[in-house]
Write a protein that holds these residues in place. Structure first.
Motif, PDB file in Angstrom:
ATOM      1  N   GLU A  19       0.880  -1.164   0.000  1.00 40.97           N
ATOM      2  CA  GLU A  19       0.000   0.000   0.000  1.00 40.97           C
ATOM      3  C   GLU A  19       0.917   1.212   0.000  1.00 40.97           C
ATOM      4  OE1 GLU A  19      -3.981   1.014   2.164  1.00 40.97           O
ATOM      5  OE2 GLU A  19      -2.311   1.317   3.549  1.00 40.97           O
ATOM      6  N   VAL A  21       0.896   5.388   0.131  1.00 42.28           N
ATOM      7  CA  VAL A  21       0.054   6.538   0.466  1.00 42.28           C
ATOM      8  C   VAL A  21       0.906   7.802   0.350  1.00 42.28           C
ATOM      9  CG1 VAL A  21      -1.477   7.608   2.159  1.00 42.28           C
ATOM     10  CG2 VAL A  21      -1.281   5.110   2.073  1.00 42.28           C
ATOM     11  N   TRP A  22       0.439   8.739  -0.476  1.00 46.85           N
ATOM     12  CA  TRP A  22       1.104  10.026  -0.653  1.00 46.85           C
ATOM     13  C   TRP A  22       0.441  11.059   0.251  1.00 46.85           C
ATOM     14  CZ3 TRP A  22       0.493   6.531  -4.527  1.00 46.85           C
ATOM     15  CH2 TRP A  22       1.615   6.223  -5.294  1.00 46.85           C
ATOM     16  N   TYR A  23       1.258  11.967   0.774  1.00 43.46           N
ATOM     17  CA  TYR A  23       0.784  13.008   1.678  1.00 43.46           C
ATOM     18  C   TYR A  23       1.257  14.380   1.228  1.00 43.46           C
ATOM     19  CZ  TYR A  23      -0.352   9.316   5.002  1.00 43.46           C
ATOM     20  OH  TYR A  23      -0.894   8.215   5.610  1.00 43.46           O
ATOM     21  N   PRO A  42       6.339   8.990  -0.401  1.00 40.47           N
ATOM     22  CA  PRO A  42       5.113   8.408   0.156  1.00 40.47           C
ATOM     23  C   PRO A  42       5.458   7.420   1.274  1.00 40.47           C
ATOM     24  CG  PRO A  42       5.703   7.229  -1.824  1.00 40.47           C
ATOM     25  CD  PRO A  42       6.685   8.379  -1.691  1.00 40.47           C
ATOM     26  N   THR A  45       3.850   0.565   2.687  1.00 39.21           N
ATOM     27  CA  THR A  45       3.688  -0.531   3.638  1.00 39.21           C
ATOM     28  C   THR A  45       3.682  -1.843   2.885  1.00 39.21           C
ATOM     29  OG1 THR A  45       2.355   0.886   5.076  1.00 39.21           O
ATOM     30  CG2 THR A  45       2.222  -1.491   5.465  1.00 39.21           C
ATOM     31  N   GLU A  83      -3.393  13.091   3.747  1.00 38.85           N
ATOM     32  CA  GLU A  83      -3.393  12.100   2.663  1.00 38.85           C
ATOM     33  C   GLU A  83      -3.966  12.705   1.387  1.00 38.85           C
ATOM     34  OE1 GLU A  83      -5.588   7.927   1.567  1.00 38.85           O
ATOM     35  OE2 GLU A  83      -5.045   8.243   3.670  1.00 38.85           O
ATOM     36  N   ARG A  85      -3.421  10.638  -1.816  1.00 36.47           N
ATOM     37  CA  ARG A  85      -3.600   9.551  -2.779  1.00 36.47           C
ATOM     38  C   ARG A  85      -3.191   8.235  -2.142  1.00 36.47           C
ATOM     39  NH1 ARG A  85       0.197   8.577  -7.760  1.00 36.47           N
ATOM     40  NH2 ARG A  85      -0.818   6.769  -8.637  1.00 36.47           N
ATOM     41  N   ARG A  86      -3.855   7.144  -2.566  1.00 40.32           N
ATOM     42  CA  ARG A  86      -3.570   5.809  -2.023  1.00 40.32           C
ATOM     43  C   ARG A  86      -3.590   4.797  -3.168  1.00 40.32           C
ATOM     44  NH1 ARG A  86      -4.441   3.497   3.344  1.00 40.32           N
ATOM     45  NH2 ARG A  86      -4.841   5.653   3.958  1.00 40.32           N
ATOM     46  N   ARG A  88      -2.960   0.444  -3.850  1.00 39.69           N
ATOM     47  CA  ARG A  88      -2.668  -0.918  -3.390  1.00 39.69           C
ATOM     48  C   ARG A  88      -2.377  -1.763  -4.612  1.00 39.69           C
ATOM     49  NH1 ARG A  88      -4.930  -3.667   1.588  1.00 39.69           N
ATOM     50  NH2 ARG A  88      -4.951  -1.989   3.117  1.00 39.69           N
TER      51      ARG A  88
END
Length: 117
Positions: A19, A21-23, A42, A45, A83, A85-86, A88
Motif C-alpha cells: 500500500e 500513500v502520498w501526503y 510516500p 507498507t 493524505e 492519494r492511495r 494498493r
C-alpha cells in the motif's frame, strides 16, 4: 503497471502486496495555509510483512541530526500530514539504487506496482 520512485531505500520483494500513500504537508501561516507536496516520499507498507518504509519528513523530529547519534522520530505521522492519494497492488519489479556524488551517498528505490482491481 505504475512506476513509483522514492528517495529512500524500500527494498520490497517482488510478489509482495503493498500500500502506497502520498501526503501533503499543510502548515498554517500569516496569510493562510501552505501546502507542500512530497511526490517522492510516500509511505510504503509491505502488506505481507508489515514493514513500513517512509521519510522522516512526515514525522515529528527535533529538526536536526547529530553525527553518529540515533535520530529521534515520532511513532505516528505529523499532524501536518494530509493524505492525497492511495494505491494498493503487487510489486512486479524493485530496484534500489545508490547514487554517488562528491561527498554524499544517496539512495533511491524504483518500484513497479500492478494496481489491485
Amino acid at each position: 503497471m505504475q512506476k513509483i520512485v522514492v528517495i529512500y531505500q524500500a527494498a520490497v520483494p517482488v510478489g509482495h502486496r503493498v500500500e502506497v500513500v502520498w501526503y501533503q504537508r499543510v502548515t498554517g501561516g500569516l496569510f493562510g495555509e501552505s501546502r507542500q507536496d512530497r511526490p517522492h516520499e510516500p509511505v510504503i507498507t509491505d502488506l505481507d510483512t508489515g514493514i513500513v518504509y517512509l521519510s522522516d519528513r512526515l514525522l515529528i523530529t527535533p529538526g536536526f541530526k547529530r553525527p553518529k547519534e540515533p535520530f529521534d522520530v515520532s511513532e505516528g505521522l505529523s499532524s501536518e500530514s494530509r493524505e492525497v492519494r492511495r494505491l494498493r497492488g503487487v510489486v512486479r519489479a524493485c530496484r534500489v539504487i545508490t547514487i554517488r556524488s562528491f561527498a554524499d551517498v544517496e539512495l533511491q528505490t524504483e518500484l513497479t506496482v500492478a494496481p489491485e482491481g
